[in-house]
Write a protein that holds these residues in place. Structure first.
Motif, PDB file in Angstrom:
ATOM      1  N   ALA A 103      97.646 -59.939 -14.664  1.00 29.20           N
ATOM      2  CA  ALA A 103      96.950 -60.090 -15.436  1.00 29.20           C
ATOM      3  C   ALA A 103      95.617 -59.250 -14.894  1.00 29.20           C
ATOM      4  O   ALA A 103      95.137 -59.212 -14.363  1.00 29.20           O
ATOM      5  CB  ALA A 103      96.504 -61.769 -15.965  1.00 29.20           C
ATOM      6  N   ASP A 104      94.902 -59.147 -16.726  1.00 26.00           N
ATOM      7  CA  ASP A 104      93.857 -58.448 -16.587  1.00 26.00           C
ATOM      8  C   ASP A 104      92.429 -59.157 -16.686  1.00 26.00           C
ATOM      9  O   ASP A 104      91.305 -58.688 -16.329  1.00 26.00           O
ATOM     10  CB  ASP A 104      93.902 -57.206 -17.644  1.00 26.00           C
ATOM     11  CG  ASP A 104      94.651 -55.755 -17.287  1.00 26.00           C
ATOM     12  OD1 ASP A 104      94.982 -55.474 -16.847  1.00 26.00           O
ATOM     13  OD2 ASP A 104      95.392 -56.237 -18.987  1.00 26.00           O
ATOM     14  N   GLY A 105      93.252 -60.815 -17.233  1.00 26.65           N
ATOM     15  CA  GLY A 105      91.966 -61.372 -16.999  1.00 26.65           C
ATOM     16  C   GLY A 105      92.274 -62.940 -17.442  1.00 26.65           C
ATOM     17  O   GLY A 105      93.185 -63.203 -17.977  1.00 26.65           O
ATOM     18  N   GLY A 139      90.340 -54.788 -19.115  1.00 30.79           N
ATOM     19  CA  GLY A 139      91.598 -53.469 -18.575  1.00 30.79           C
ATOM     20  C   GLY A 139      91.206 -52.493 -17.322  1.00 30.79           C
ATOM     21  O   GLY A 139      92.715 -52.042 -17.984  1.00 30.79           O
ATOM     22  N   GLY A 140      90.620 -51.952 -17.047  1.00 28.06           N
ATOM     23  CA  GLY A 140      90.462 -51.347 -16.466  1.00 28.06           C
ATOM     24  C   GLY A 140      90.576 -52.500 -15.219  1.00 28.06           C
ATOM     25  O   GLY A 140      91.565 -53.097 -14.439  1.00 28.06           O
ATOM     26  N   VAL A 168      90.925 -49.273 -22.255  1.00 25.87           N
ATOM     27  CA  VAL A 168      90.074 -50.629 -21.465  1.00 25.87           C
ATOM     28  C   VAL A 168      88.539 -50.557 -22.803  1.00 25.87           C
ATOM     29  O   VAL A 168      88.850 -49.715 -23.461  1.00 25.87           O
ATOM     30  CB  VAL A 168      89.320 -49.586 -20.296  1.00 25.87           C
ATOM     31  CG1 VAL A 168      87.801 -49.644 -19.704  1.00 25.87           C
ATOM     32  CG2 VAL A 168      90.420 -49.397 -19.297  1.00 25.87           C
ATOM     33  N   ILE A 169      88.571 -51.634 -23.067  1.00 31.26           N
ATOM     34  CA  ILE A 169      87.872 -52.190 -24.581  1.00 31.26           C
ATOM     35  C   ILE A 169      86.540 -52.525 -23.291  1.00 31.26           C
ATOM     36  O   ILE A 169      86.285 -53.204 -22.490  1.00 31.26           O
ATOM     37  CB  ILE A 169      88.302 -53.214 -24.174  1.00 31.26           C
ATOM     38  CG1 ILE A 169      89.694 -52.627 -25.261  1.00 31.26           C
ATOM     39  CG2 ILE A 169      88.106 -53.344 -26.018  1.00 31.26           C
ATOM     40  CD1 ILE A 169      90.539 -54.571 -26.109  1.00 31.26           C
ATOM     41  N   ASP A 170      85.330 -51.537 -24.070  1.00 29.58           N
ATOM     42  CA  ASP A 170      83.605 -52.036 -23.087  1.00 29.58           C
ATOM     43  C   ASP A 170      83.519 -53.098 -24.147  1.00 29.58           C
ATOM     44  O   ASP A 170      83.645 -53.152 -25.310  1.00 29.58           O
ATOM     45  CB  ASP A 170      82.935 -50.367 -23.101  1.00 29.58           C
ATOM     46  CG  ASP A 170      83.872 -49.636 -22.654  1.00 29.58           C
ATOM     47  OD1 ASP A 170      83.659 -50.310 -20.914  1.00 29.58           O
ATOM     48  OD2 ASP A 170      84.357 -48.277 -23.142  1.00 29.58           O
ATOM     49  N   ILE A 171      82.915 -54.113 -23.168  1.00 29.26           N
ATOM     50  CA  ILE A 171      82.104 -54.899 -24.042  1.00 29.26           C
ATOM     51  C   ILE A 171      80.715 -54.952 -23.189  1.00 29.26           C
ATOM     52  O   ILE A 171      80.352 -55.490 -21.884  1.00 29.26           O
ATOM     53  CB  ILE A 171      82.443 -56.747 -23.872  1.00 29.26           C
ATOM     54  CG1 ILE A 171      84.056 -56.158 -23.843  1.00 29.26           C
ATOM     55  CG2 ILE A 171      82.172 -57.351 -25.015  1.00 29.26           C
ATOM     56  CD1 ILE A 171      84.949 -56.596 -25.536  1.00 29.26           C
ATOM     57  N   SER A 215     103.353 -51.833 -23.538  1.00 30.57           N
ATOM     58  CA  SER A 215     101.812 -51.675 -24.247  1.00 30.57           C
ATOM     59  C   SER A 215     100.523 -51.597 -23.236  1.00 30.57           C
ATOM     60  O   SER A 215     101.264 -51.377 -22.551  1.00 30.57           O
ATOM     61  CB  SER A 215     101.805 -53.069 -24.835  1.00 30.57           C
ATOM     62  OG  SER A 215     100.643 -52.478 -25.794  1.00 30.57           O
ATOM     63  N   HIS A 216      99.968 -50.859 -23.936  1.00 30.80           N
ATOM     64  CA  HIS A 216      98.827 -50.105 -22.956  1.00 30.80           C
ATOM     65  C   HIS A 216      97.073 -50.621 -23.019  1.00 30.80           C
ATOM     66  O   HIS A 216      96.751 -50.648 -22.572  1.00 30.80           O
ATOM     67  CB  HIS A 216      98.491 -48.368 -23.104  1.00 30.80           C
ATOM     68  CG  HIS A 216      98.570 -48.685 -25.009  1.00 30.80           C
ATOM     69  ND1 HIS A 216      97.299 -49.065 -25.280  1.00 30.80           N
ATOM     70  CD2 HIS A 216      99.463 -48.584 -26.397  1.00 30.80           C
ATOM     71  CE1 HIS A 216      97.980 -48.603 -27.119  1.00 30.80           C
ATOM     72  NE2 HIS A 216      98.766 -48.710 -27.234  1.00 30.80           N
ATOM     73  N   LEU A 217      97.956 -51.983 -23.849  1.00 28.88           N
ATOM     74  CA  LEU A 217      96.704 -53.063 -24.178  1.00 28.88           C
ATOM     75  C   LEU A 217      96.281 -54.227 -23.132  1.00 28.88           C
ATOM     76  O   LEU A 217      96.924 -54.401 -22.134  1.00 28.88           O
ATOM     77  CB  LEU A 217      96.966 -53.917 -25.664  1.00 28.88           C
ATOM     78  CG  LEU A 217      97.039 -53.426 -26.739  1.00 28.88           C
ATOM     79  CD1 LEU A 217      97.512 -54.408 -27.913  1.00 28.88           C
ATOM     80  CD2 LEU A 217      96.211 -52.443 -27.606  1.00 28.88           C
ATOM     81  N   PRO A 218      95.466 -54.502 -22.902  1.00 37.49           N
ATOM     82  CA  PRO A 218      94.867 -55.111 -21.968  1.00 37.49           C
ATOM     83  C   PRO A 218      95.704 -56.694 -22.156  1.00 37.49           C
ATOM     84  O   PRO A 218      96.023 -57.452 -23.006  1.00 37.49           O
ATOM     85  CB  PRO A 218      92.964 -55.899 -21.688  1.00 37.49           C
ATOM     86  CG  PRO A 218      92.687 -54.097 -23.014  1.00 37.49           C
ATOM     87  CD  PRO A 218      94.229 -54.593 -23.420  1.00 37.49           C
TER      88      PRO A 218
END
Lengths: 337, 337, 337, 337
Positions: free
Chosen positions: A292-294, A91-92, A82-85, A262-265
């Motif tokens: 999809a996550d986004g 990714g959440g 999960v990437i915080d911007i 993969s664990h990536l978004p």
């Protein structure tokens, strides 16, 4: 790694291979078949990466067993990255919609679109300052000034900014002005650029190359991660096929496949994938249904005057309606938007 | 450019388009068909490059008529471009064979291969110092030291050197050490790199991208030429298709097609195209029969130990035999080698 | 066959697979690796053809080792198959040129072209009586009457005839009127038609499907041979790729690859491959240089009036010149024409 | 149709073309450009289908304007085609799920699966009696007996049956035993088979060929409709691309594109598209979100023992769960299931 020998391979051929494996610190498990001999290689087969075993005498084929990547894999990290911007998480559970013009053109237009994107529920502003164009005679983007316009739009709306880098010599300005650095499809295997953005922890949105397999896509992400940057998101944007009715062929199978490997978004760009604004809405919905996550969506207040890719841009009004539809799909798959 | 309107397009829609064309200084020739209206645009349609006319109301399709390039085209320059590299001419009647190892590894090996290449009749030495590898864990090349080894091999043999650049920040060293700068397939649309090498007059060997059409290929060459560098050669090296039996699918139709559309020399790389050493010889012959001006062939004295692409390298002895066969084909099509 | 287990596979999972293999009469050779277990299957793996082992619990991947064909393979028959058509041999040292109109239209035109083909040195007459057309509104061929015209042309010139069958219900008429039955690209996997023509010993020219791999191509030939017909020739005619500049992408790598894997003759059709008459000559030459045993070339005395594929037909005069050029290439590779 | 002349075309060349057009009853609208002359053809351009105008002297390119089909088009019929199968409607608001085993194997298994499909909410039973297999050594289906098993399953459950035809000689038995005749991907351009099923009004499910464009797909549907059969549904089942991670690449952009161009119902087959059971659920959801009218899903009670395509079959329990999820997506896009 599995090494299969030709029927006519000699014992000497087999010894020649096992000797080399032993030199590299790898163990061989030999299976003597009726027609062929097979060697199973035990140990870290990444050691074999620079060994062209297939040209050894008597060898018919060499098949890797282990995936050639590590850091990007679900085996290496079970839970989703999960990437915080700022206060946004990619990714959440919540699906993130990034929207804006293909190319940044004028300050007022950029700020205007950003406001519309925000009002409709978009949470990240996309916009190209440096544009990779097929023809040298097409509009190449405003460059640094474009990044300034995006920064101003961020200031007025609070929306973080994603924009594409083309040249490793521009890293500093992107580190300063962008919240997410985009690597475009044409640069997915521009390894010097991957290494460059891998040296920082600034989030990177990596687009899949036009003719990249999902495996090559993951290896390009591995390039970035192996340099230390763990904040990578993958973006499916259509691949090149024989079909010419749309610009590219959106490969939505890649979404669940990438999530499994993969664990990536995983983000989807239906605008570039189709190149047609009227296909954007159905494919945006499909992308979310596929997991999809986004999304990355082109929105322009006046597509007729867009200097780049006006064909695939949707107007703010339509974007607003789409966001309402997307919310329903997100809920149907147990997610927020 | 041809603009076709939908059957239900209104007169207003048509006026809207012709107005825009007039603003841009272009004349419209309107054909009122039974089912559809068509506008033929008269004038330099490159002016329309940034105009998304297809999103105008009532427009069904927009079809360009003129090729979007200029400098690379046979219309612009009738006679073949011939590039001088020392006393070698590329694009003339004599077919040029460039050969050497995929990656430069050790000084003695490099010099040894160069001598073998020369002895067999090869006239340019190829060798990778900076290697674009799919995986970050594969051998990435010796870098600057590799260029030094090539320079030493040139000193000892007199063979000019071609080597691949990956990063625009390395231009100076390539200008100094290489006789031809190679842009690899993965960087065919790395436009910043194209602009960079376009700023000098050092010859450039531009490889076709894995999924690039011949039109996109020519546009990438146009990028280089539009910056001033006229010494561009085109290299077909296989495209990506569904076929997995060879690494790529060599597209030999591109050879006569490119020669017809452009005045630039066309080189073929059968080694990377197939990824299999035993297919190199038949396809090298076919390339010459199809009209290629040169070949790029991987030769390695010990493919078993090659750190990169040993599978597709042929040994010096075989290269020597191949050169004899190629000479016969060259003569059969009225050329020297 | 190699079966690779997931890292988390249990002993029970492995036993489950080995039990099934034992039931089928196959022996398992187990390799216990550090990260994964691997089973090498010993015995005739064609027994596994209908066993979806990859869905067994714990299995990660299943990789066949043996080619799935037998009769077409070079392992099964070392020496080249040579097919006799009257006094012509296909697959021998002499390269065979088959030429004629895409579609048979009128008797006089057909006979006229046949005479020109013969005069230029062509030795088999091609002509379509039943035409597979993408659109139902295109000319569908003369049918039975077309075969009669070809028979008359044969009578007047002595040239054997090759023509395409579309429907298994037409076998009788083809057995009577044609010397070689062609299976077109669109029917390469029309298995009922393959079985039908496999039941006789009439020579078959099997074209590669538009998106068929060389492996699938060989399996379609195996369908015919497994029914008893050993007189099969393979024809490469271009595959479908993203490139739109030519109709298909001629895959000349398939020529040496097929010759290596199989003993069957390999023919190349540069006319359909490119769809452009001006690319036919260079690719015909390249095909021979690559090792083809024959060519299939469209010749029409008046391409402007051809009801089918006039774009790719060459005129008799040009065909005559081409034959002279092809002879030179054939000699350069040590063959006759 | 737009005819563009080369810059060097003469007045004679242009007259030659306009004369031919006049002979055919078509009017020419000539645009004299600065660099090129363009002719817009007015009238029914289907008349030009068999005219190779591109080989006329001086002609550079010929671009059709009108779609080459008629009956399948949205222009020809505005409202959606709805096909009645008993009390089921395909193409209406309710999404139709067709499910069952890839191949029919045993009576009890077939009936058992049919009951599970019905219990979960599936409304049509799919099952292959005649199987098109790449290898002649793979299970080829039970043939006529398989159709009998399906008929029995229908009797016991009331589910209508869809099954694939391979041979035009089998039409009678399919007319009797099947409710929907399936034309598989490999036969999309088996025009004799298309004509055959076009001669009745039995509903046809036409699968897209592995390398067929959406335009070619529609033309194959036009073949059936032009023979009188209006009950055609289109099925997207994945196309062949360079990606090997899944069996085919599902092209969901085709769903909205086909719905826009045509009035025919659009079905999606995520099972064959991916060849992996674990990708079936996300892509089934995505298909509905993209606007599909129905799904074709492989369900098998014991995939480990399936004689065909066990890898992509899901178990009845999972199918039941999937149906619940699909209902939610259907509702989110305003439809029933």
């Amino acid at each position: 790694m599995i090494i299969v020998f030709k029927p006519q391979a000699t014992e000497e051929d087999i010894d020649h291979v096992t000797d080399r494996l032993r030199e590299l610190g790898l163990k061989s498990q030999i299976s003597q078949g009726e027609e062929r001999t097979i060697i199973g290689v035990i140990g870290d087969e990444r050691l074999l990466d620079n060994q062209p075993l297939s040209v050894f005498p008597g060898v018919e084929s060499v098949t890797p067993i282990m995936a050639p990547w590590k850091l990007v894999s679900r085996e290496f990290q079970k839970q989703n990255t999960v990437i915080d911007i700022g206060n946004i998480q990619i990714g959440g559970n919540r699906i993130v919609v990034m929207a804006g013009p293909c190319a940044v053109e004028k300050l007022e237009i950029t700020v205007g679109i950003a406001k519309e994107v925000k009002a409709a529920g978009g949470c990240i502003l996309r916009g190209g300052a440096y544009k990779p164009r097929t023809s040298p005679y097409s509009f190449q983007g405003l460059g640094r000034e474009g990044l300034d316009f995006l920064a101003e739009a961020k200031k007025q709306t609070g929306l973080p900014v994603v924009s594409e880098i083309l040249d490793p010599r521009d890293t500093d300005i992107f580190l300063e002005k962008a919240d997410i650095i985009q690597i475009g499809a044409r640069n997915m295997q521009n390894f010097e650029l991957l290494k460059e953005v891998g040296a920082y922890d600034k989030p990177v949105l990596l687009k899949r190359g036009m003719s990249a397999t999902v495996k090559e896509f993951l290896l390009s992400a591995e390039y970035i991660m192996s340099r230390g940057n763990r904040n990578v998101m993958l973006c499916e944007r259509g691949i090149r096929t024989f079909e010419t009715h749309y610009r590219n062929t959106l490969d939505l199978s890649a979404v669940p496949a990438l999530k499994e490997m993969s664990h990536l978004p995983v983000i989807v760009d239906p605008s570039h994938a189709t190149g047609k604004w009227n296909l954007v809405a159905p494919l945006a919905k499909a992308a979310i249904a596929a997991g999809a996550d986004g999304l990355l969506i082109e929105v322009h207040s006046n597509p007729e005057c867009a200097l780049c890719d006006g064909e695939e841009s949707i107007k703010p009004k339509r974007f607003k309606e789409l966001m309402i539809d997307l919310k329903k799909i997100a809920e149907a798959v147990g997610r927020d938007l």
